[in-house]
Design a protein around this motif. Sequence first.
Motif, PDB file in Angstrom:
ATOM      1  N   LEU A   1       0.773  -1.345   0.115  1.00 39.30           N
ATOM      2  CA  LEU A   1       0.076   0.020  -0.059  1.00 39.30           C
ATOM      3  C   LEU A   1       0.895   1.020  -0.036  1.00 39.30           C
ATOM      4  O   LEU A   1       0.548   2.270   0.053  1.00 39.30           O
TER       5      LEU A   1
ATOM      6  N   GLY B   1      -5.744  10.628   2.413  1.00 37.38           N
ATOM      7  CA  GLY B   1      -5.544   9.553   1.688  1.00 37.38           C
ATOM      8  C   GLY B   1      -4.484   8.666   2.173  1.00 37.38           C
ATOM      9  O   GLY B   1      -4.955   7.046   2.274  1.00 37.38           O
ATOM     10  N   LYS B   2      -3.378   8.843   2.868  1.00 39.23           N
ATOM     11  CA  LYS B   2      -2.543   7.845   3.329  1.00 39.23           C
ATOM     12  C   LYS B   2      -3.361   7.303   4.646  1.00 39.23           C
ATOM     13  O   LYS B   2      -2.920   5.961   5.045  1.00 39.23           O
TER      14      LYS B   2
ATOM     15  N   GLN C   1      -6.276   6.745   5.120  1.00 38.35           N
ATOM     16  CA  GLN C   1      -7.318   5.959   4.583  1.00 38.35           C
ATOM     17  C   GLN C   1      -6.534   4.462   4.202  1.00 38.35           C
ATOM     18  O   GLN C   1      -7.323   3.506   4.507  1.00 38.35           O
ATOM     19  N   LEU C   2      -5.638   4.517   3.628  1.00 38.28           N
ATOM     20  CA  LEU C   2      -4.663   3.363   3.554  1.00 38.28           C
ATOM     21  C   LEU C   2      -4.315   2.717   4.537  1.00 38.28           C
ATOM     22  O   LEU C   2      -4.566   1.448   4.654  1.00 38.28           O
TER      23      LEU C   2
ATOM     24  N   THR D   1     -11.969   4.115  -1.212  1.00 38.30           N
ATOM     25  CA  THR D   1     -10.903   4.682  -2.130  1.00 38.30           C
ATOM     26  C   THR D   1     -11.309   6.371  -2.485  1.00 38.30           C
ATOM     27  O   THR D   1     -10.797   6.976  -3.251  1.00 38.30           O
TER      28      THR D   1
ATOM     29  N   LEU E   1      -8.406   8.763  -2.446  1.00 38.60           N
ATOM     30  CA  LEU E   1      -7.239   8.446  -3.068  1.00 38.60           C
ATOM     31  C   LEU E   1      -7.382   8.920  -4.613  1.00 38.60           C
ATOM     32  O   LEU E   1      -8.329   9.063  -5.142  1.00 38.60           O
ATOM     33  N   ASP E   2      -6.080   9.110  -5.187  1.00 37.82           N
ATOM     34  CA  ASP E   2      -6.079   9.351  -6.502  1.00 37.82           C
ATOM     35  C   ASP E   2      -6.315   7.878  -7.380  1.00 37.82           C
ATOM     36  O   ASP E   2      -6.215   6.901  -6.646  1.00 37.82           O
TER      37      ASP E   2
ATOM     38  N   TRP F   1      -3.935   4.821  -6.752  1.00 39.71           N
ATOM     39  CA  TRP F   1      -4.165   4.041  -5.473  1.00 39.71           C
ATOM     40  C   TRP F   1      -5.446   3.626  -5.444  1.00 39.71           C
ATOM     41  O   TRP F   1      -5.565   2.541  -4.507  1.00 39.71           O
ATOM     42  N   ARG F   2      -6.335   4.135  -6.064  1.00 40.02           N
ATOM     43  CA  ARG F   2      -7.736   3.410  -6.124  1.00 40.02           C
ATOM     44  C   ARG F   2      -7.583   2.027  -6.744  1.00 40.02           C
ATOM     45  O   ARG F   2      -7.961   0.986  -6.308  1.00 40.02           O
TER      46      ARG F   2
ATOM     47  N   VAL G   1      -5.362  -0.387  -4.412  1.00 43.41           N
ATOM     48  CA  VAL G   1      -6.241  -0.916  -3.347  1.00 43.41           C
ATOM     49  C   VAL G   1      -7.116  -2.196  -3.877  1.00 43.41           C
ATOM     50  O   VAL G   1      -7.418  -3.099  -3.226  1.00 43.41           O
TER      51      VAL G   1
END
Length: 259
Positions: A125, A141-142, A144-145, A165, A168-169, A172-173, A176
């Motif tokens: 991730l 976003g981080k 969320q990961l 997602t 996230l951009d 990264w979507r 994931v």
Amino acid sequence: MTIFSAHNITTHYGKTTILQDVSLPELKQDQMLGLLGPNASGKSTLMRCLTGEKSYQGRVLLDGADRADIERDVWHQRVATMPQSPPNPTALMPTELMWSTARALDLDFSDTELGNRIEDIFDRLGLDAFALSPLHTLSGGKRQLVGLALALMRDPDVLLLDEPTSALDLHWRMVVLDLVRERLAKRGGVAIAALHDLDLAARYCDQIVLLESGKIIAAGTPHDVLTPDNLARVYHVETTVSVDAFGRPLVQVIRPIHQ
């Protein structure tokens, strides 16, 4: 064999009915279900019912057993959730959060196994460089990961992912959802994800449920659900739906439909 199912879910906020008699397609090994719908369609409320955070009428079944009849510890060993809100921006570091959560859940891993598991998930991730950074220094976003890492660490039979997602951009979507699908293929189990992106749902989900105002408008395969008529009714947009090189529906939005 069906692993996870939900039948006739109805719930209210005060006197307002939020979900009315919602039943999900039965999920078998390695399947992923996407929940789609506009804002206020009931996706997050349905996820909260599935996780047990919100009371409801109806039945949620795991391997044919009603959630109400499953011991709390057993349920939390087999079902992991990723809430819509990422972990709070505290001074705690992601590594500390992972270890403390594992100990609180009494996960049946040795220290070596748990350390290797955390290291692998962080690597996949892109969190390895942030493992020792306080959560309050990380972007939404981080964080969320990190929330997804907490769910994956448990190696559950069922993953319940609420907007996994959203912060996230595109890169990264896809990372994931690739990881979720890879995990299902290797380990088994099922996943349910509330999503906004129609093309990501078509790409990654075996089944889709389309919600509007707390009711199911369509349910089935991506080809069954992502039709111009359904999308016009729920999202109020004119679309064309073609097929991509892999045989998946490809939605092109043409214009809004004025109400």
